[in-house]
Every structure is written in C-alpha cells, then in structure tokens.
Design an enzyme around this catalytic site. Structure first.
Site, short mmCIF file in Angstrom:
data_model
loop_
_atom_site.label_atom_id
_atom_site.label_comp_id
_atom_site.label_asym_id
_atom_site.label_seq_id
_atom_site.Cartn_x
_atom_site.Cartn_y
_atom_site.Cartn_z
CG ASP A 1 84.35 15.30 45.48
OD1 ASP A 1 85.21 15.72 44.70
OD2 ASP A 1 83.99 15.92 46.50
CD GLU B 1 76.73 11.55 49.54
OE1 GLU B 1 77.03 11.84 48.37
OE2 GLU B 1 76.67 12.39 50.45
CE1 TYR C 1 79.53 18.40 52.71
CE2 TYR C 1 78.11 16.58 52.07
CZ TYR C 1 79.35 17.05 52.47
OH TYR C 1 80.40 16.18 52.65
CD GLU D 1 80.58 12.70 53.14
OE1 GLU D 1 80.27 13.66 52.39
OE2 GLU D 1 80.94 11.60 52.71
C1 GCB Z 1 79.66 13.88 49.66
C2 GCB Z 1 80.49 12.69 49.35
C3 GCB Z 1 81.97 12.99 49.44
C4 GCB Z 1 82.25 14.34 48.80
C5 GCB Z 1 81.51 15.40 49.58
C6 GCB Z 1 81.72 16.81 49.01
O1 GCB Z 1 78.52 13.79 50.00
O2 GCB Z 1 80.18 11.59 50.15
O3 GCB Z 1 82.67 11.97 48.79
O4 GCB Z 1 83.61 14.63 48.75
O5 GCB Z 1 80.15 15.12 49.52
O6 GCB Z 1 82.64 17.48 49.44
O7 GCB Z 1 80.98 17.19 48.12
#
Ligand code: GCB
Length: 620
Positions: A190, A428, A496, A532
C-alpha cells in the site's frame, strides 16, 4: 539469486544480476578528509525511458537518442505524465571531469539507491549490476576512467514488479493489497511504486590501501563504556594503525588486512533519547608517522537487549512512542528530500515521539545519522512487504535469497548506528495473496504456514549471525499465523479494529484489542509493540459524535488504543500509522490515490490527532 526461468516471467529475459560491491564488502558512508575526496554527482542528468529494452543494443550508454533532463536524486513518477505509472527500464546519463589530483588513487562509484535494479556503465564498459531498491552499492572504476576528457556515467534503472523480487510484484494482472478491487499500478503493498535514482551518486577517491569497513560494538561495565572495533582494509594491509576516541587511543596491528581493538571509556555518557551523546571514533592507517588513510565515525555507546517482556536500553526498560512512516513527498516522490526529513525530526520532537519504524524499506543514510544525533529509536526494516507463502517453492526460495542479500547490505550499512535498536525482517507476510478469492484448503494452508516458518527461521538465523547485538522482529498482520512470531525477540503487530474491522464500533474494537494483547502476552511473554494502528482521516472533516474518516474519529480511535496499552504495563510500545498522509496506488479504498492515515498531512500540517498525541506524549 534469481534463475532465468522465473525471471523470464517478467518483461526482460535476463536473470537478476548478482550484486557486486567492490573493492571490499564495506559500505562506509563517503567522506572527505586528508586522505579521501568526493564528487557528488547530484544535479541534472539526461534521462530516457526504454520500454522496448533496445538501449543496450543501440549503445545508449554512450549517447541517449532523445534525452530530457531529470534531477538526481528524485523519483521519475511525479515529474513527467508519461512516466507517472511507468514500471520498466529507464536510462540516466551524466558526464564528469576528474581532478588531476585524483590520479594514482582508487576511484569508487557509489550509488545511494536505484529502485529496483541497476546496471552501470563507465565510458562504455559495464562496471556493475545491482538489485534491491533501497540500499547503496559501490564499485571501483579506476581502470575505466579517462584523465584527459570527460567521463560518461550511464545507469539503467528498472522497476518491473516481478514476483521473485523483494518486495514481490503481484501475479500478472494482479495486485490489490487492500482486499478490494485491484489497485493501479498493481502492487502487493500500500504505497506508490516510486522509481529512479533515489539517493546521491558519488565518486570517491581513496588511497590504494584503504579502510574498507569498521564494525563497532559497545557494551557497558559499571559506568564505563567498552568499545570493541574491527577494521577491515582493502589492499592486504599488514602494517599498523591507531583508533582514537576523544583522548583514548589504541594501537592496531593488521594481519591479513584486518585488525581489532578494545577501547575503555571511563565514566562514559551513554547514548539515549534523553542524551544522544556521540563520540567521534577515528581510525588511521599509519606506518611510522605517515598517515596513509583515515576515517571518522560518530558512534553512540549503548546496549539494547530484551529481558522477559521488556526492551532494555542501557539496562533500563524503554517504551516506544511514535510512528510508522514513509519516505514520500510531492514531486520528489521517494527521492532524498532532506528538508522533509529535517522537518519530520522537528515534528517528532514537537509531538514527543521517541521512535519510528522505517516502514517498509531502508531510509537514507543521512536520515539514520540524524536519528543518532537526535536520539530517535529506529526499528530498521527491509523491503520484505507483500510476501506470501502460497506461491511456488521456487518463488519462496528466490525471495529468501533476495531477502538475505538485502539484509547483508542493510546491516553492512547501518550496523554502527546507535539509533537502530532492532531489525525487522518483514511487514505483514501473508499465507496467501490478498487478491486470491478462493480460500486455501486446510492442507494447502498448513503447507504455506510451514513454508513461512522455515523462511523466517532462515532469515532470523542469518540476521543474528550478521549482528548478534540487536533484537530481531517480524511485524505480523491481523489473523496471520502466530507461529511465525515464535522465533523472534519482540512481537510486533499491526491492528485496525475500529477501521477495517468493527468500523465505527470503537468500544468493541478496544475490547477485542485488549483481549488479543493479553493472549499474546500470555502466549509469548515477550515485549509487544503495536507497530500500526490508525484510521484514514480527511483533514478538515468533522463530526459529532465521531464518525469514520473525520478528525474526531481518528482522535477517539487513537485514544482507545493508547488507553488499552496504558492499562497493560507489559506493552513495550505503540507506533501510530502513520506519521503523515502518503501517496499510494489508485483504488476504491484510497481517495485521490492517497492513504490518509497520517496525523500530519502530506505537507506536514497537524490534524487534531497530532495535538492529541502531543498532549499524551509530552503532557503539554
Ligand atoms: C497495513 C500496512 C501498511 C498500510 C496500512 C493501511 O497494515 O502495513 O503498509 O498502509 O495497513 O493503511 O492499510
């Protein structure tokens, strides 16, 4: 190294080149001093894309048929519309006249990074090839140089998304890391696949017999710092030398080109975020009074270790606060952008962060030097993002070789930075590619998990062999196999809940997060960092009560996560995703081709979340 069979799946039918770094294996940062000199070739170069791959046969390394000018360092993507999504071969060419004072010395060409594969010609002769897009390479070019006319340096840079590379390209027509429709350009990750000569190209003049590498390891005994060093030379040096740190000196006796020494620094100032004190270590080769080469390095005296569920800096537990970042800015793309980096370090201080992760590739050497000077703790990651283990064994084997080779280069480059406190081997990794609709059968899934376990075991062992002084980690994805973490010293996870899952339901998200952290702690008893967590947030979008995409929601989300962590003394760190908004591929999950999870905008203006974090982390 890649075999022809797999490489042939890409556009070009040539195998991946073997990396050559010469004359030694060292990657010391270029330096000008009494024995060494430099020419920085940054500036405007000639540039031409070569979609048909015809340039080599037509000898474009001598003269480009229809060049335009391009700045080096810089990405090509945001400069020319026809290059914006170009993934292929491109030529760079410049000319340089050498000072006559350089005659009689070895001249080394050093490329800071070329994303992804490079081939270099000097005056029409191929001098080296390299692959791996974020690390430097060097080659001696003394033999190819002319002293009575200008010298022509030509470099091809090629950024095809091939599946055997690291990061891997998607399968043909694939891509779609967001779990939705495939993004464009297709990537397995991403962020935007910026390409070009991203860092400086230097010419370095060094003595024939010279210092090629210095490895420094520091330990602490009571109040004293112990600095152990190894020096490697090129040219079979068998003489003597000196190592000096402040007024402490040690003699060096070289055998077969190498020497070792230990310096004791009584009452040393130990490097830490609070007091990032650096000592200058100077190594000289001196036969009698004559200095034949000298090199100086700023080092920090510190230890880093893991004990139980804690990370210890100089024997004291530390907790990481900070971010995952990107090297990303308008127009320059991923090209070296020192104004951006200076601003970023200012903002890290303003917000009270003590750390960041080099997601998802090594950052510039100057940026690591700034981290040393400013006392910032860095989780240093290689570009192993977007790996999956349902691909063929051949691909996994090729990616393993590529990962190991990039790690060797990263550790060679960054081993002496006190700010690098941990190596990260992958971000990941997945059991299967995210764009595969059909789920794997149970046996297939098991096979992929085992392939990943073997892969990470190899990488862990290799990293530990190259540098046994720093913890090693792997950043895991939600729902990823837990066994992949087993081998590693620190558990890093990206989560997330409240965004990709449980969107809008922050109470539930906090509960799920809390439960998972407790389970992980129970299962591993190792330090845990959430590397993250964050929400896409359109600057200037507001709502009460907080709703997804608004600044209020980002603040509430971060508050819940930090609260959950604060109630768990075992947590070793929380790094918000992301420091700033960044460019990614086009897709329905990414408005305007942007990832908006920054707490700063792409031009570094604070969102509400930045003020919130500052309050949390500084108390102001
Ligand atoms: C993740 C990735 C990161 C993405 C992020 C997202 O888990 O490691 O590269 O940019 O999520 O914002 O979805």
């Amino acid at each position: 190294m890649a075999g022809t069979s797999v490489a042939a799946q890409g556009r070009s039918d040539s195998p991946q080149p073997r990396n050559s770094t010469s004359p030694g294996q060292g990657l010391l940062y270029p330096q000008r001093n009494e024995t060494r000199d430099l020419i920085d070739l940054s500036g405007l170069w000639q540039f031409q894309m070569d979609p048909q791959g015809e340039g080599e046969a037509q000898r474009w390394f001598r003269k480009l048929p229809a060049p335009r000018m391009i700045p080096v360092p810089c990405s090509w993507n945001d400069l020319f519309d026809d290059a914006h999504t170009y993934l292929g071969l491109a030529w760079y060419r410049t000319e340089v006249w050498l000072p006559s004072g350089w005659r009689g010395r070895r001249v080394i060409l050093r490329v800071g990074s070329a994303t992804y594969a490079a081939k270099v010609w000097v005056n029409g002769t191929v001098v080296t090839e390299h692959h791996g897009g974020n690390l430097p390479f060097a080659v001696e070019i003394t033999e190819q140089l002319a002293w009575d006319r200008t010298n022509v340096v030509a470099i091809t840079v090629e950024n095809e998304p091939r599946p055997e590379r690291v990061p891997p390209g998607p399968p043909p027509g694939g891509g779609g890391v967001l779990g939705v429709a495939a993004g464009f350009p297709g990537t397995t990750y991403d962020f935007f696949p910026y390409a070009g000569l991203h860092r400086q190209v230097w010419l370095c003049a060094v003595p024939t017999v010279h210092i090629d590498d210095i490895t420094v390891v520091t330990t602490i005994e009571g109040g004293d710092g112990i600095v152990s060093l190894k020096v490697a030379t090129v040219g079979g040096y068998a003489g003597t030398g000196k190592a000096r740190l402040d007024d402490i000196e040690a003699d060096l006796g070289f055998r077969a080109g190498t020497a070792e020494a230990i310096l004791r620094v009584p009452g040393a100032r130990f490097w830490s975020p609070r007091d990032p004190h650096l000592y200058t270590l100077t190594v000289t080769l001196t036969d009698g009074v004559q200095i034949s080469d000298t090199y100086s390095l700023d080092i920090g005296i510190r230890t880093i270790a893991v004990r139980g569920d804690q990370i210890l800096l100089n024997g004291q537990p530390i907790k990481l606060t900070g971010f995952g970042k990107h090297e990303d800015f308008a127009l320059t793309g991923r090209g070296l952008n020192l104004p951006m980096w200076i601003r970023d370090y200012e903002l890290l201080r303003w917000i009270g962060a003590n750390s960041y992760r080099t997601s998802h590739y090594p950052y510039p050497e100057e940026v690591m030097q700034l981290a040393d000077q400013r006392g910032v703790l860095v989780i240093n990651e290689i570009p192993a993002v977007g790996l999956n283990f349902a691909d063929t064994e051949d691909l996994t084997r090729l990616r393993l070789a590529e990962t190991r080779s990039q790690f060797r280069e990263l550790i060679a480059r960054d081993k002496n930075h006190p700010s690098t406190i941990m190596w990260c081997v992958a971000n990941e990794p997945l059991v299967r590619p995210p764009d595969k609709d059909a789920p794997l059968s149970q046996p297939q899934e098991q096979k992929a998990i085992e392939a990943g376990t073997r892969f990470f075991q190899h990488v862990y062992d290799e990293v530990n062999r190259l540098d046994g002084t720093r913890p090693v980690t792997l950043v895991g994805v939600g729902g990823g196999p837990r066994e992949w973490h087993e081998r590693f010293d620190v558990i890093c996870i990206n989560r997330y809940y409240g965004w990709y899952a449980l969107g809008g339901r922050l109470d539930q998200a906090a509960q799920v997060l809390a439960r998972e952290l407790d389970e992980l702690h129970q299962a591993f008893g190792k330090p845990i960092i959430v590397t993250e967590f964050g929400t896409d947030t359109l600057p200037g979008t507001h709502s009460l009560p907080p709703e997804m995409w608004t600044e209020e929601y980002q603040v509430e989300f971060l508050r819940r996560y930090l609260d959950v962590a604060a109630q768990r003394p075992f947590m070793a760190g929380m790094q918000v995703w992301a420091f700033a908004d960044f460019r990614t591929v086009q897709g329905v999950g990414r408005a305007g081709g942007m990832n908006f999870k920054g707490v700063f905008t792409r031009d570094r203006r604070p969102k509400m979340a930045a003020h919130f974090l500052r309050k949390q982390w500084t108390g102001m």
